[in-house]
Design a protein around this motif. Structure first.
Motif, PDB file in Angstrom:
ATOM      1  N   ARG A  12       0.785  -1.217   0.000  1.00 18.04           N
ATOM      2  CA  ARG A  12       0.000   0.000   0.000  1.00 18.04           C
ATOM      3  C   ARG A  12       0.817   1.268   0.000  1.00 18.04           C
ATOM      4  N   HIS A  13       2.105   1.188   0.159  1.00 15.60           N
ATOM      5  CA  HIS A  13       2.905   2.363  -0.053  1.00 15.60           C
ATOM      6  C   HIS A  13       3.703   2.122  -1.307  1.00 15.60           C
ATOM      7  N   HIS A 552      -0.271   6.175  -8.489  1.00 14.40           N
ATOM      8  CA  HIS A 552      -0.156   4.878  -7.800  1.00 14.40           C
ATOM      9  C   HIS A 552      -0.949   4.900  -6.481  1.00 14.40           C
ATOM     10  N   HIS A 556      -4.465   2.863  -5.380  1.00  9.90           N
ATOM     11  CA  HIS A 556      -4.569   1.923  -4.255  1.00  9.90           C
ATOM     12  C   HIS A 556      -5.974   1.930  -3.637  1.00  9.90           C
ATOM     13  N   GLU A 613      -0.117  -3.817  -5.676  1.00 17.28           N
ATOM     14  CA  GLU A 613       0.927  -2.878  -6.102  1.00 17.28           C
ATOM     15  C   GLU A 613       0.996  -2.810  -7.625  1.00 17.28           C
TER      16      GLU A 613
HETATM   17 ZN   LIG Z   1       1.839   0.921  -3.341  1.00 17.63          ZN
END
Ligand SMILES: [Zn+2]
Length: 714
Positions: A12-13, A552, A556, A613
């Motif tokens: 998630r990052h 991005h 998410h 991702e």
């Molecule tokens: Zn990510």
């Protein structure tokens, strides 16, 4: 306390915090033999810039043209085309497990943080700034650390030694529970404590917090490290047992080989109890509210009453158990395994966690295994870098406040906010244009993106460290108190209203984050600078770089996990059946694309583990490209040094993910990280029609996908 090298960020990052590598060649599913073939001439491939022009540099022109390899056809290996020369000339620094664009900025942030932190030694006694200075100085005072030896750890080891029956075991396990996991934001799903606590919005009612319990207990990165049947892992396990023995010996224990055998055997049983990384990522398996009173029945073994009382959670009525089968099986071990095995296990973990704050012999032994063996890194980071890491770990937002004041001018914040708004607008337009989605689902998707919060640079409200005691000269004690302080801060949240603006990442980190429960995205100050972002530089490269990162994070909210949350952050299905089926089919196709990539001869990318991702990368670069086109306002993009706007956009994107990895570290992230290795992130351009036009990619080239094979989700 979790030393910095023990953090295993997941999903998630935008990247694993220590991401990079040595895997230059591997882009796409081609073998290296195929790649070695002479590149086909490419009509639209950019010519080398004329020698008379000044060399492009970050921040002025944009991408790094000197890092390209124009002998590689972009359609065969776009990563190699964008980064081949860089890959050949770049050596991973000896103290790094990987190296790339993120690392370059991270090193700059380390330098800046060091200066800021050291300057706080002169701050008024008792102030937050002084705590930061004292924290770092205590870590740097090696003479004091050597002189105190293992003494700071003694009380902890005595508590463990005093365990005489099962209830006392539960008390020690409860008293050492920490808030060291985060399943959805940072994606840190690993803790070496038996369980990890995460306090966040309740999946079922986001207006209140819930305590989540996650599986833990392993020192090695994943269950497969204990269970995989291959000579490589057999050898690694032997080395691990030798390491356990060595650490216990340093701490003054006798009969250390026997103890190490017991510790390993217990951890191996824990590994068998663990669910896989893929199952841990599956949100549909995670939402298991358990009343406290039911734990004894549902997970017999551990003396839960004593555990919760010692953890300060004795009055908490309900928990959400992320991996119920693992919790049940781990709890059983608290009853079935010999107390002596538990005591050896707890002692080893206490010593291993404390090692970075203990004398040099501990630091060296810890690095020999955790650094060299597990990640292939040859040299320990200089002490000041470890000191900066430790200070960031213990007082991250206090350092962040100093960082922002010095290095994040208001105009950069305003420029970044404008760019985020442009990209959100472009994403809304994409939703409008989706042909596969029904109006009902579309309305819900629009509602969700319409309420997405974007937070730029730093949190609005800084964390209060006034309750944290920092004692000059007590490196271990400071770190211990800081993790306990963080635990208590999280437990206290359970009685407070939800703060939907809390940051789960510090501003001085080169990364970005999406929180599905807050329906928010955050962009720390440290990533909002060249080469990612420079409002004065070529917009094509800005949109390909930070624009794709922003895209991005937006996406998410709509990846395979994020799409299961509604606009309020509640876990709720807002999809029609038909739309959901189409969405899942597209996800499967993308997973299959990534399953085919093989960074190591014996290990492929896990398409399911990395699906969220990969969706975010693929649709993120697509929306950034749309936003770039919109920014041109209908005018054609200028050609700069022979490169069209689209070429510069994709080259900017391709260079963001340049990363070289050491082999053991690459293996580890493939097995445990939600992100694909950098070169494969770049390869997602093959799903975008615009990329084919920009580089005249033709059938027969390695990355070519026929239009109907290109995955399109958002
Ligand atoms: Zn990510």
């Amino acid at each position: 306390m979790t030393p910095p090298h023990r953090r295993f960020p997941g999903a998630r990052h935008v990247l694993a915090s220590a991401c990079t590598t040595a895997l230059l060649t591997s882009c796409a599913s081609s073998t290296s033999a195929e790649k070695a073939a002479p590149p086909a001439p490419v009509a639209a491939a950019p010519a080398a810039p004329p020698a008379s022009k000044p060399k492009p540099t970050y921040g002025t022109f944009g991408f790094d043209s000197s890092g390209m390899d124009r002998d590689i056809a972009p359609g065969d290996d776009f990563y190699g085309f964008a980064n081949g020369a860089w890959v050949r000339r770049t050596e991973i620094p000896p103290d790094r497990s990987s190296y790339g664009m993120f690392t370059t900025l991270a090193e700059q942030a380390d330098q800046r943080n060091r200066e800021l932190i050291e300057a706080q030694r002169q701050a008024p006694a008792g102030s937050e700034a002084r705590k930061v200075g004292d924290l770092f100085a205590s870590f740097m005072d090696e003479a004091a650390i050597e002189a105190r030896g293992v003494t700071p750890l003694k009380p902890e080891l005595e508590r463990i030694a005093a365990i005489g029956q099962r209830e006392q075991l539960a008390t020690v396990l409860g008293a050492t529970l920490r808030a060291d996991v985060d399943a959805l934001n940072m994606g840190d799903v690993t803790t070496d404590r038996l369980f990890g606590l995460w306090v966040a919005e309740d999946l079922n009612e986001p207006s209140r917090y819930a305590p989540y319990l996650l599986q833990g207990g392993l020192w090695l990165p994943d269950r497969d490290y204990y269970l995989a049947d291959s000579p490589r892992f057999t050898e690694l396990r032997e080395r691990y047992q030798a390491h356990i023995a060595a650490m216990l010996k340093l701490a003054g224990f006798d009969d250390v080989e026997t103890r190490a055998g017991r510790v390993f055997a217990l951890e191996r049983k824990m590994a068998q109890a663990h669910v896989s990384q893929v199952d841990t990522r599956d949100i549909s398996k995670a939402n298991n509210p358990w009343p406290r009173a039911e734990f004894t029945k549902r997970a017999p073994g551990l003396a839960w009453k004593a555990f919760f009382a010692a953890a300060g959670l004795g009055t908490q009525e309900q928990f959400i158990v992320w991996q119920p089968s693992a919790l049940t099986a781990l709890s059983k071990l608290a009853q079935s395994e010999p107390l002596q095995a538990w005591k050896d296990y707890l002692a080893f973990h206490a010593v291993a966690r404390a090692a970075p704050y203990l004398p040099k012999a501990f630091v060296d032994e810890s690095f020999a295994f955790n650094g060299k063996t597990l990640t292939g890194t040859p040299a320990l980071k200089e002490r000041w870098k470890r000191g900066v890491d430790a200070t960031n770990h213990s007082m991250g937002e206090a350092v962040g406040k100093l960082y922002v004041a010095k290095h994040f001018p208001p105009e950069v914040k305003a420029e970044a906010e404008a760019m985020v708004r442009n990209i959100i607008t472009a994403f809304e337009k994409r939703i409008d244009a989706l042909t596969w989605m029904s109006p009902d689902t579309r309305t819900r998707a629009k509602e969700k993106v319409g309420t997405l919060q974007a937070s730029i640079g730093h949190p609005e409200k800084w964390r209060d460290y006034s309750g944290l005691d920092i004692v000059a000269g007590d490196a271990y004690g400071n770190a211990e108190r800081a993790v306990r302080f963080e635990y208590q801060r999280n437990v206290a949240k359970l009685d407070q209203p939800v703060d939907r603006k809390e940051w789960y990442m510090v501003p001085q980190l080169v990364n970005a984050l999406n929180s599905p429960q807050q329906n928010s995205i955050i962009f720390p100050a440290a990533i909002l600078q060249p080469p990612f972002f420079d409002a004065n530089a070529d917009p094509a490269v800005n949109y390909g770089g930070i624009g794709a990162v922003i895209g991005h994070e937006i996406v998410h909210s709509f990846d395979d996990v994020g799409a299961k949350f509604d606009a309020r952050g509640k876990l709720e299905n807002w999809w029609t059946k038909e739309d959901e089926a189409k969405f899942q089919a597209a996800g499967k196709a993308l997973a299959a694309q990534y399953d085919a990539y093989r960074p190591l001869p014996d290990l492929a990318v896990n398409g399911e583990l990395t699906l969220g991702e990969n969706i975010a990368d693929m649709a993120g670069v697509a929306v950034a490209h749309d936003a770039y086109q919109l920014s041109l306002g209908g005018k054609p993009a200028p050609v700069i040094d022979g490169y069209t706007g689209d070429q510069r956009f994709f080259l900017g994107f391709g260079q963001v993910w340049r990363t070289s990895y050491r082999e053991p570290y690459l293996r580890r992230i493939i097995m445990t990280d939600g992100h694909s290795p950098g070169p494969y992130r770049t390869a997602t351009v093959r799903n975008l029609d615009a990329w084919y036009g920009a580089f005249d990619v033709k059938p027969g080239q390695t990355l070519f996908l026929a239009p109907e094979q290109r995955v399109r989700i958002w």
